[in-house]
Motif scaffolding. Structure first.
Motif, short mmCIF file in Angstrom:
data_model
loop_
_atom_site.label_atom_id
_atom_site.label_comp_id
_atom_site.label_asym_id
_atom_site.label_seq_id
_atom_site.Cartn_x
_atom_site.Cartn_y
_atom_site.Cartn_z
N HIS A 50 -103.07 19.13 26.79
CA HIS A 50 -102.01 18.14 26.56
C HIS A 50 -101.67 17.37 27.83
N LYS A 51 -102.47 17.59 28.87
CA LYS A 51 -102.25 16.99 30.19
C LYS A 51 -100.98 17.46 30.88
N ASN A 52 -100.50 18.65 30.51
CA ASN A 52 -99.47 19.30 31.34
C ASN A 52 -100.18 19.81 32.57
N PHE A 53 -99.52 19.72 33.72
CA PHE A 53 -100.15 20.24 34.93
C PHE A 53 -99.29 21.32 35.56
N TYR A 54 -99.97 22.29 36.16
CA TYR A 54 -99.29 23.45 36.73
C TYR A 54 -99.88 23.77 38.09
N PHE A 55 -99.02 24.03 39.07
CA PHE A 55 -99.48 24.47 40.39
C PHE A 55 -100.30 25.75 40.26
N MET A 56 -101.42 25.82 40.95
CA MET A 56 -102.24 27.02 40.93
C MET A 56 -102.30 27.65 42.32
N GLU A 57 -102.80 26.90 43.29
CA GLU A 57 -102.94 27.42 44.65
C GLU A 57 -102.85 26.27 45.63
N MET A 58 -102.53 26.60 46.88
CA MET A 58 -102.60 25.59 47.93
C MET A 58 -103.69 25.98 48.92
N ASN A 59 -104.57 25.05 49.23
CA ASN A 59 -105.60 25.27 50.25
C ASN A 59 -105.15 24.63 51.55
N THR A 60 -105.23 25.41 52.61
CA THR A 60 -104.71 24.90 53.88
C THR A 60 -105.85 24.52 54.83
N ARG A 61 -106.91 23.91 54.28
CA ARG A 61 -108.08 23.56 55.10
C ARG A 61 -108.67 22.25 54.60
N ILE A 62 -109.60 21.71 55.36
CA ILE A 62 -110.40 20.59 54.84
C ILE A 62 -111.36 21.22 53.83
N GLN A 63 -111.62 20.53 52.74
CA GLN A 63 -112.49 21.12 51.73
C GLN A 63 -113.87 20.46 51.70
N MET A 123 -98.28 13.77 39.62
CA MET A 123 -98.90 14.93 40.29
C MET A 123 -98.84 14.77 41.81
N GLY A 124 -99.03 13.53 42.26
CA GLY A 124 -98.95 13.26 43.70
C GLY A 124 -97.56 13.57 44.24
N THR A 154 -104.70 20.84 50.26
CA THR A 154 -104.94 20.51 48.86
C THR A 154 -104.01 21.33 47.99
N ILE A 155 -103.38 20.68 47.02
CA ILE A 155 -102.61 21.41 46.03
C ILE A 155 -103.46 21.41 44.76
N GLU A 156 -103.85 22.62 44.35
CA GLU A 156 -104.68 22.75 43.14
C GLU A 156 -103.79 22.88 41.91
N PHE A 157 -104.13 22.13 40.89
CA PHE A 157 -103.42 22.22 39.63
C PHE A 157 -104.39 22.58 38.51
N LEU A 158 -103.86 23.28 37.52
CA LEU A 158 -104.56 23.41 36.24
C LEU A 158 -103.97 22.34 35.34
N VAL A 172 -91.78 22.26 41.71
CA VAL A 172 -93.17 21.97 41.34
C VAL A 172 -93.47 22.75 40.05
N PRO A 173 -94.05 22.11 39.02
CA PRO A 173 -94.34 22.85 37.79
C PRO A 173 -95.33 23.99 38.01
N VAL A 174 -95.02 25.15 37.46
CA VAL A 174 -95.91 26.32 37.56
C VAL A 174 -96.15 26.88 36.16
N VAL A 175 -97.23 27.67 36.01
CA VAL A 175 -97.53 28.29 34.73
C VAL A 175 -96.46 29.35 34.43
#
Ligand code: MV4
Length: 445
Positions: free
Chosen positions: A281-294, A255-256, A273-277, A128-131
């Motif tokens: 340039h529309k590069n996307f990077y994994f930020m955090e994963m939420n393990t709940r309903i939001q 991203m999916g 939820t997988i949060e991305f920044l 998964v792409p990361v910063v």
């Protein structure tokens, strides 16, 4: 399937869960604090148990009282909603030990994804792409400075136990670094009891785009597209929408797939939820994963025609996902209506709702626990209602949002309604040209 679910929450999300349980033929138990005895979740549930005084620590966060309420009423599952105990590993474990199904992640998953550096490493290892940044936590200033010089300034120092914006510091250049690192680390130690920090390249004014995923115990993981949550103030989301104005079907697919890869690599079950920044340039990077309903899950529901809480309960019961994703239809926007004064730093305004009128009509959904003459208690968050609109495309959703907000009447307390109306006539919002800096710019205009 479960026979009786205890909802360990209050407010609109408790009602939201009760509604789905009714449609599934599952009995419900509400728990409530002394401040919430006149709440709708108490009225609408089949049974209700008072679990303590108004202060959350002594009621909605009091694990022994909630477990006792479940045992006394014979509930076979607990739904934690969001906030409160939804990401409490100890609670997840105690439910398991008590033979009550926790409708949420295991303690191991909560701890794993709650450690931000570990979560990032896991995602990176699985493709998964990361910063760009440090591999894991940095213990010495000199090591951090070395890495920062390698990746280039500005860098951001993040607490591994942080998340949601807490415990972060930016270092704009070499001379800033030591101070920023020391501050981030001591703040992390005092806020989270863990001083460990990691370092990343600082992405200026990113968009916050998150992918909704759903997994079952058979190892199937699906994604239901993205939500754009860039309209936030001090890490509090104000408006969320789906789809994101900047995401093309091709990028959604990429991203999916990255989100599914990440979720499968940790054997994820349930909603998450997988949060991305996303950078300019529309590069996307994994930020955090939420393990709940939001909070913002309804915008996804509107365009994918899926009841995410229903799916969450179904997979928790051990069955397969029932509603598989298909192409999204139309556009949905959620406005968080808070009892706050936007002209006074969004100061909470608890008090009595003297007069209330909800908008209606096609494409308008309101998830709310308030009613006329309801007294908003001062002890909890200030969310009064979520207005969720659907339109065949973004311009139609904006027009409907405007119409519905104008129809909305809440008297007696200040709310964010006028603020939302102003945002809806902002040309950058209307054109979809915004990022996480939008609100700060908007408020200083
Ligand atoms: C970042 C960033 C820029 N670069 N990481 C804020 C919440 C936390 N989950 C991570 N956050 C950020 N991480 C790098 N490498 C900017 C933010 C950020 C932010 C992210 C999403 C939504 C709003 C935000 C507001 C300020 C900073």
């Amino acid at each position: 399937m479960f026979k009786k679910i205890l909802i360990a929450n209050r407010g609109e999300i408790a009602l939201r869960i009760i509604r789905t349980c009714k449609e599934l033929g599952i009995k419900t138990v509400a728990v409530f604090s002394e401040a919430d005895k006149d709440s709708l979740h108490v009225t609408f549930a089949d049974e209700a148990v008072c679990i303590g005084p108004p202060i959350s620590k002594e009621s909605y966060l009091k694990i022994p009282s909630i477990i006792s309420a479940a045992q006394i009423t014979g509930a076979d599952a607990i739904h934690p909603g969001y906030g409160f105990l939804s990401e409490n590993a100890g609670f997840s474990d105690i439910c398991r030990e008590s033979n009550i199904k926790f409708i949420g992640p295991s303690a191991k998953m909560i701890n794993g994804m709650g450690d931000k550096a570990y979560a990032k490493e896991t995602m990176k290892r699985n493709g998964v792409p990361v910063v760009p940044g440090s591999d894991g936590v940095i213990s010495k200033v000199e090591d951090g400075l070395g890495i920062a010089s390698e990746i280039g300034f500005p860098v951001i120092i993040k607490a591994t136990a942080g998340g949601g914006g807490k415990g972060m510091r930016i270092a704009w250049d070499k001379s800033d670094f030591e101070k920023a690192f020391t501050l981030a680390s001591s703040e992390a130690a005092s806020s989270f009891g863990n001083p460990d920090c990691y370092i990343e390249k600082y992405i200026e004014n990113p968009r916050h785009v998150e992918i909704q995923i759903l997994g079952d115990k058979f190892g199937n993981v699906y994604h239901y597209g993205e939500r754009d949550c860039s309209i936030q103030r001090r890490h509090q989301k104000l408006i969320e929408e789906a789809p994101s104005p900047i995401i093309t079907p091709e990028l959604r697919k990429k991203m999916g797939e990255a989100a599914i890869l990440g979720a499968k690599s940790v054997n994820y079950e349930g909603v998450g939820t997988i949060e991305f920044l996303v950078d300019k340039h529309k590069n996307f990077y994994f930020m955090e994963m939420n393990t709940r309903i939001q909070v913002e899950h309804p915008v996804t529901e509107m365009i994918y025609d899926v009841d995410l809480i229903r799916q969450q309960i179904i997979v928790a019961s051990g069955a397969h996902v029932e509603t598989l994703p298909r192409d999204p239809i139309g556009h949905s926007i959620e406005f968080r209506l808070n009892a706050e004064d936007p002209d006074n730093n969004f100061m909470p305004c608890p008090g009595k709702i003297e007069s209330l009128h909800f908008p209606g009509g096609f494409g308008v959904r309101i998830d709310s626990h308030v009613y006329q003459s309801y007294v908003i208690p001062p002890y909890y968050d200030s969310l009064l209602a979520k207005l969720i609109v659907w339109g065949k495309d973004r311009p139609h959703a904006i027009a409907r949002g405007k119409r519905a907000l104008e129809e909305f009447t809440i008297e007696g307390v200040k709310t964010t309604i006028p603020f939302h109306l102003k945002v809806l006539s902002d040309e950058n919002f209307v054109s979809g040209n915004f990022d996480t800096g939008f609100i700060d710019n908007f408020l200083t205009k």
